[in-house]
Design an enzyme around this catalytic site. Structure first.
Site, PDB file in Angstrom:
ATOM      1  N   HIS A  82      -7.470  -1.825 -18.402  1.00  0.00           N
ATOM      2  CA  HIS A  82      -6.425  -1.317 -19.297  1.00  0.00           C
ATOM      3  C   HIS A  82      -5.194  -2.216 -19.266  1.00  0.00           C
ATOM      4  O   HIS A  82      -5.104  -3.162 -18.484  1.00  0.00           O
ATOM      5  CB  HIS A  82      -6.057   0.123 -18.930  1.00  0.00           C
ATOM      6  CG  HIS A  82      -5.544   0.308 -17.531  1.00  0.00           C
ATOM      7  ND1 HIS A  82      -4.243   0.016 -17.166  1.00  0.00           N
ATOM      8  CD2 HIS A  82      -6.154   0.775 -16.410  1.00  0.00           C
ATOM      9  CE1 HIS A  82      -4.070   0.298 -15.882  1.00  0.00           C
ATOM     10  NE2 HIS A  82      -5.223   0.746 -15.387  1.00  0.00           N
ATOM     11  N   CYS A  93      -8.207   0.684 -10.717  1.00  0.00           N
ATOM     12  CA  CYS A  93      -8.458   0.160 -12.064  1.00  0.00           C
ATOM     13  C   CYS A  93      -8.058  -1.311 -12.155  1.00  0.00           C
ATOM     14  O   CYS A  93      -7.437  -1.869 -11.249  1.00  0.00           O
ATOM     15  CB  CYS A  93      -7.682   0.961 -13.105  1.00  0.00           C
ATOM     16  SG  CYS A  93      -8.396   2.581 -13.452  1.00  0.00           S
TER      17      CYS A  93
END
Length: 386
Positions: free
Chosen positions: A108, A124
């Protein structure tokens, strides 16, 4: 009967496998390497490296092979600590793109660009916003995501010299032992004396990266610029001119302007003369015999144009020196009191930094229809005509 049944089952398996190929395509692979903090994206048409932030030591990124299972523009973030729902916007740590690959883990954007290149996330993979928006358009459902943990890479200079880049073993997996590094050096044919090896190894998992070769070497981000550096009796450092010429792709006439010395039938130029000619800066670590070259390098049609200090890789606000651009392209730049900077008589938006005029690469692209490729991993900008 059993034979027919086996054939039928085989046909079903072939159909399922073929259908999976149609759905997934197997065209693109995203390789996330934790120690180097990079993504290497490969498709049928393009390959590109991006810098990333990865999971902290207490919240590591999950190693393994996965697939892209969901994609989202303007994702909502739910805090894992207090359940707060944060809508898309500048306060959302996911940025404006999400590509999930396993459970709650995904690739992301971010709202903290200074974290890129570090261990900062809860597992992440963070990217610069402009980078993740570019990658998002190239990635499809089912594309493979390999999260790997490789600390050692052999890099080659423009003239064929070699050095071993060893990145820190952040997750303490015991990879960077003396034995494993020596084996890699031997396998790659990189000669490092025992004394130099022992001196360098003092900085293992500290220097980022720690570069093994038998003398001084010049690096630019994840690239080996030269492993051929001469140190004079006065302590001055000189770099192989052929490495500099090929790394920057500087034409012969310009390279001749460098004051060089001849050592063993090879030309070497002082690092400060190279800096004055190109605009790059150098940071010297005598303990690891590593010279870090720093600067954002701009190329036009593959040839060195200039460097710029005025970049924002998060949104790709990158400012190109107008005079140097016009000199190499043949456009006419002028200053008019009532119009400011003009190119070919037309006013352009510009900014002044240190008494020098710059234009945003986005405006340059819009005015001239140029193809501008931004490589935030190597800090290079490639300008090409369409």
């Amino acid at each position: 009967m059993q034979t027919k049944r086996r054939c039928f089952i085989t046909l079903i398996l072939i159909f399922i496998f073929a259908f999976a190929n149609i759905c997934y395509g197997f065209a693109s692979t995203i390789t996330v390497n934790i120690p180097s903090r990079t993504i290497y994206f490969v498709s049928q048409n393009i390959s590109k490296i991006y810098p990333i932030a990865v999971g902290k030591i207490v919240s590591t990124s999950p190693l393994g092979t996965y697939r892209i299972i969901n994609k989202q523009v303007n994702p909502t973030w739910i805090s894992p600590w207090n359940g707060q729902v944060v809508p898309s916007g500048p306060s959302n740590p996911l940025g404006y793109r999400w590509m999930g690959f396993y459970s709650d883990y995904g690739i992301h954007g971010n709202n903290m660009p200074s974290s890129i290149g570090t261990l900062a996330s809860s597992g992440c993979i963070r990217m610069y916003e402009a980078d993740v928006e570019e990658l998002y358009e190239m990635v499809n459902y089912g594309d493979i995501v390999n999260v790997v943990y490789q600390t050692m890479f052999t890099k080659t200079s423009p003239t064929g010299g070699k050095a071993l880049f060893v990145y820190p073993d952040f997750y303490k997996k015991g990879l960077n032992t003396k034995q494993s590094i020596k084996k890699e050096l031997s396998d790659e044919g990189i000669k490092v004396s025992n004394d130099i090896f022992d001196e360098l190894y003092k900085y293992i998992n500290i220097s980022d990266p720690l570069v093994f070769s038998d003398g001084y070497k010049v690096i630019h981000n994840n690239e080996l610029v030269s492993d051929d550096v001469y140190k004079s009796d006065k302590g001055q450092l000189y770099i192989n001119v052929d490495d500099i010429k090929d790394f920057f792709n500087i034409d012969d006439e310009k390279i001749k302007s460098l004051n060089s010395i001849l050592i063993d039938n090879k030309n070497y130029a002082n690092i400060y003369d190279i800096g004055n000619m190109t605009g790059v800066n150098f940071s010297i670590d005598d303990n690891t015999k590593t010279i870090k070259m720093m600067g954002n390098i701009i190329y036009y049609e593959g040839k060195f144009l200039s460097t710029t200090d005025y970049v924002n890789y998060q949104n790709r606000d990158i400012y190109i020196p107008i005079k140097e651009f016009c000199n190499i392209t043949g456009h006419k730049v002028e200053w008019a009191k009532d119009k400011g900077v003009t190119i070919d008589g037309n006013p352009v938006k510009y900014k002044i930094y240190n008494s020098k005029s710059y234009i945003n690469q986005k405006d340059l692209k819009s005015i001239y229809g140029l193809n501008i490729i931004v490589d935030s991993s190597s800090n290079k900008i490639y300008i090409k005509r369409q």
